[in-house]
Design an enzyme around this catalytic site. Sequence first.
Site, PDB file in Angstrom:
ATOM      1  N   CYS A   2      32.343 -10.296 -83.531  1.00  0.00           N
ATOM      2  CA  CYS A   2      33.168 -11.189 -82.960  1.00  0.00           C
ATOM      3  C   CYS A   2      34.548 -10.557 -83.012  1.00  0.00           C
ATOM      4  CB  CYS A   2      33.395 -12.715 -84.023  1.00  0.00           C
ATOM      5  SG  CYS A   2      31.757 -13.232 -84.654  1.00  0.00           S
ATOM      6  N   ARG A  27      33.489  -8.561 -77.065  1.00  0.00           N
ATOM      7  CA  ARG A  27      32.911  -8.604 -78.161  1.00  0.00           C
ATOM      8  C   ARG A  27      32.089  -9.899 -78.886  1.00  0.00           C
ATOM      9  NH1 ARG A  27      35.099  -4.940 -82.138  1.00  0.00           N
ATOM     10  NH2 ARG A  27      34.400  -6.107 -83.665  1.00  0.00           N
ATOM     11  N   TRP A  70      30.555 -14.548 -81.563  1.00  0.00           N
ATOM     12  CA  TRP A  70      29.354 -14.091 -81.338  1.00  0.00           C
ATOM     13  C   TRP A  70      28.415 -14.675 -82.720  1.00  0.00           C
ATOM     14  CZ3 TRP A  70      26.689 -12.453 -77.393  1.00  0.00           C
ATOM     15  CH2 TRP A  70      25.153 -11.776 -77.585  1.00  0.00           C
ATOM     16  N   ASN A  96      34.898 -11.966 -89.399  1.00  0.00           N
ATOM     17  CA  ASN A  96      33.985 -11.120 -88.782  1.00  0.00           C
ATOM     18  C   ASN A  96      32.810 -10.515 -89.861  1.00  0.00           C
ATOM     19  OD1 ASN A  96      34.807 -11.496 -86.467  1.00  0.00           O
ATOM     20  ND2 ASN A  96      35.657  -9.463 -85.891  1.00  0.00           N
ATOM     21  N   GLY A  97      31.439 -10.529 -89.534  1.00  0.00           N
ATOM     22  CA  GLY A  97      30.665  -9.914 -90.645  1.00  0.00           C
ATOM     23  C   GLY A  97      29.748 -10.872 -91.103  1.00  0.00           C
ATOM     24  N   GLU A 479       9.048   3.076 -72.938  1.00  0.00           N
ATOM     25  CA  GLU A 479      10.281   2.678 -72.898  1.00  0.00           C
ATOM     26  C   GLU A 479      11.316   3.780 -72.355  1.00  0.00           C
ATOM     27  OE1 GLU A 479      12.240   0.095 -73.125  1.00  0.00           O
ATOM     28  OE2 GLU A 479      13.856   0.939 -73.822  1.00  0.00           O
ATOM     29  N   LYS A 483      14.061   3.574 -69.248  1.00  0.00           N
ATOM     30  CA  LYS A 483      15.078   3.936 -69.425  1.00  0.00           C
ATOM     31  C   LYS A 483      15.748   4.889 -68.406  1.00  0.00           C
ATOM     32  CE  LYS A 483      15.955   1.622 -71.860  1.00  0.00           C
ATOM     33  NZ  LYS A 483      16.171   0.236 -71.699  1.00  0.00           N
ATOM     34  N   GLU A 486      15.659   3.386 -64.960  1.00  0.00           N
ATOM     35  CA  GLU A 486      16.820   2.384 -64.771  1.00  0.00           C
ATOM     36  C   GLU A 486      17.953   2.740 -64.435  1.00  0.00           C
ATOM     37  OE1 GLU A 486      16.093  -1.409 -67.572  1.00  0.00           O
ATOM     38  OE2 GLU A 486      16.022   0.333 -68.811  1.00  0.00           O
ATOM     39  N   HIS A 502      -7.362  11.636 -67.527  1.00  0.00           N
ATOM     40  CA  HIS A 502      -8.076  10.457 -66.710  1.00  0.00           C
ATOM     41  C   HIS A 502      -7.354  10.147 -65.346  1.00  0.00           C
ATOM     42  CE1 HIS A 502     -11.212   9.979 -69.925  1.00  0.00           C
ATOM     43  NE2 HIS A 502      -9.971   9.802 -70.838  1.00  0.00           N
ATOM     44  N   LYS A 601      21.285  -8.116 -66.252  1.00  0.00           N
ATOM     45  CA  LYS A 601      21.079  -7.940 -67.993  1.00  0.00           C
ATOM     46  C   LYS A 601      20.206  -9.027 -68.253  1.00  0.00           C
ATOM     47  CE  LYS A 601      22.002  -6.569 -71.913  1.00  0.00           C
ATOM     48  NZ  LYS A 601      21.375  -5.349 -72.366  1.00  0.00           N
TER      49      LYS A 601
HETATM   50  C1  G6P Z   1      16.130  -7.303 -68.044  1.00  0.00           C
HETATM   51  C2  G6P Z   1      16.842  -6.530 -68.707  1.00  0.00           C
HETATM   52  C3  G6P Z   1      15.974  -5.652 -69.543  1.00  0.00           C
HETATM   53  C4  G6P Z   1      15.245  -6.508 -70.675  1.00  0.00           C
HETATM   54  C5  G6P Z   1      14.778  -7.696 -69.843  1.00  0.00           C
HETATM   55  C6  G6P Z   1      14.143  -8.678 -70.880  1.00  0.00           C
HETATM   56  O1  G6P Z   1      15.250  -6.810 -66.895  1.00  0.00           O
HETATM   57  O2  G6P Z   1      17.614  -5.510 -67.716  1.00  0.00           O
HETATM   58  O3  G6P Z   1      16.817  -4.563 -70.299  1.00  0.00           O
HETATM   59  O4  G6P Z   1      14.675  -5.643 -71.221  1.00  0.00           O
HETATM   60  O5  G6P Z   1      15.494  -8.261 -69.059  1.00  0.00           O
HETATM   61  O6  G6P Z   1      15.364  -9.306 -71.410  1.00  0.00           O
HETATM   62  P1  G6P Z   1      15.566 -10.015 -72.678  1.00  0.00           P
HETATM   63  O7  G6P Z   1      16.830 -10.476 -72.827  1.00  0.00           O
HETATM   64  O8  G6P Z   1      14.545 -11.219 -72.954  1.00  0.00           O
HETATM   65  O9  G6P Z   1      15.089  -8.930 -73.905  1.00  0.00           O
END
Ligand code: G6P
Length: 606
Positions: A2, A27, A70, A96-97, A479, A483, A486, A502, A601
């Site tokens: 936060c 933050r 947050w 915070n914390g 994953e 990355k 993306e 295969h 996001k």
């Molecule tokens: C979007 C984001 C990804 C994320 C996915 C699921 O595609 O770009 O980075 O993994 O949504 O989002 P969530 O908030 O449910 O983890």
Amino acid sequence: MCGIFAYTGSKKAIPILVDGLTSLEYRGYDSAGIFTPADGVFKAVGPVVELRKLLPENANGTSGIAHTRWATHGAPTAENAHPHADQNEILYLVHNGIVENYKELKEELLKAGHTFKSQTDTEVLAHLLGVERGTASSMDEALESTLQKVRGTYGLAVIEKAAPSTIYAAAMGSPIAIGVGENEMCIGSDATAILRVTKQIIYLEDGEFAKITPQNYEIKTLDRKITTRAPEEIEWDADTIKKNGFDHYMLKEIMEAPEVLENSARGRLLLTEGRANLGGLAEHEKELQNIKRLVIVACGSAYYAGVYGKYLIEEYAGIPVEVAIGSEFRYRAHIPEEGAALLAISQSGETADTLASIKEAKRRGILARGIVNVVGSTIARETDLGVYKHAGPEVGVASTKAFLSQMEVLALLALYLGRQRHLSVERAIELGKAIAELPTQAAEILSKHEEVKVIAEKYKDVRDMLYIGRKYNFAGAYEGALKLKEVSYIHAEGYGAGEMKHGPIAMIDPLFPTLAIVPDDAVFEKTISNIEEIKARKGPVIAIATTGNTQIKELADDVLWIPKAIEPMAAILAIIPMQLLAYYVGVAKGYNVDRPRNLAKSVTVE
Ligand code: G6P
């Protein structure tokens, strides 16, 4: 994660506090609040603009404290927003914390007749400070005795109604700095807010507290020894500060891995007993004991975390696990089954397809649980019980630190469910200790980030890339490839190493590199054979391997090393070099890695 800001001087405090809070919004931004002894307390849910609407135009106070939140304990409501007061409202506090022992402290205060307005650990801290202030001769003494009773982390600012121009701050595991101006002083959880008042800054060390008045500042250790330090000049601009000096949020968030792995497990590991203490599950122990089958539902990176979780929960808890993509789960026929439970994983807690799956499961009477980062988000509210990740806000669109914390929380969950079942204390302790080692091991990997940059430069112009892994690293291969796709727009595919023969091996040639995750584990030899097959076709290989492994050094073109760890933890560590690689390739190609094209996001539409 936060934001804290406090001001004392001769100017009107409220506009300065609002301005400081706005600069701290990155933050955390689910609620905000301000207290000035002259004008009172104001709190609002949502971003700072919502708080602004409540503030009086004719405010007179020249000192005050402010917070943007947050949520970690309790949903983002106005009651839970800071500042919080003590029982008699003689002082107000922002924090915070996480106060780990807040439940014990709260029980004692409840017994003594205290009443609480919020569900936060911070209000407990305020009440405790109020009690100590009642018997102490000074605020210094009260703070000292209060903080000695607190376990956990804090960065805080406190103001007493009776001494409006004096503000106190303290730090332990959560940053706090003082801004030293001309006849005005301020306190901030980072330099962005302080910069609005002055460029002269002093960071508090852990275990220090400070007292500021418009003309003076004093820093002491918790045993009240005065320490003298001159301010330094802030050289960064506000944007650089928000990124903590890094060029991008993505790199900042990758670099936060040690802190995140610490926070997600904080107070949750009972090492000597080999148990996980997951507060959100405690009240549902019996229902969790009755789970016979688990369906994990998630999207994107969270889905891959789920695939990793499947291996863990099956091995450590002996519960059969199925992992489903949110957008598929809801359209499948469901065969009702006694003892089935759903586990949703989501950073944002707002992903539409994941949410729809939860609703569908609930309609069928299935127990729905969640692993979510954003406290009070829709998925957190829709699930019957859950575990928060405590990863802090993630700004970069491509998930990095939140993904690591998902993996770690799944390990904690496997430990919890395992100990409810057949998991032996010895194996549980081994897993617990390995989880506790993650932050240090992550820091070791990150310290070698320049080596990843060199490899990124070497491979940045490839058209395609394959990522392979097996068992605990199967999900990591997907994953890692995600990355790279993306943030660099390079075509990358994840594959189970054993599946190479295969199909994918047909693509291998000198221009088609493979990243192989091959730590020292039960499938090491098998993956080595797969790498040999690739090398025989002249495919370049980047390996992620355990430090000191000489065999891989001979075989691979490039190696990224990770420290020795038990299988499931090595899989968590292996993610970090892949995140760095994707980042450096994306940057080398000149892309905006924080905001990749076409991506959002949080995907709140189907
Ligand atoms: C979007 C984001 C990804 C994320 C996915 C699921 O595609 O770009 O980075 O993994 O949504 O989002 P969530 O908030 O449910 O983890």
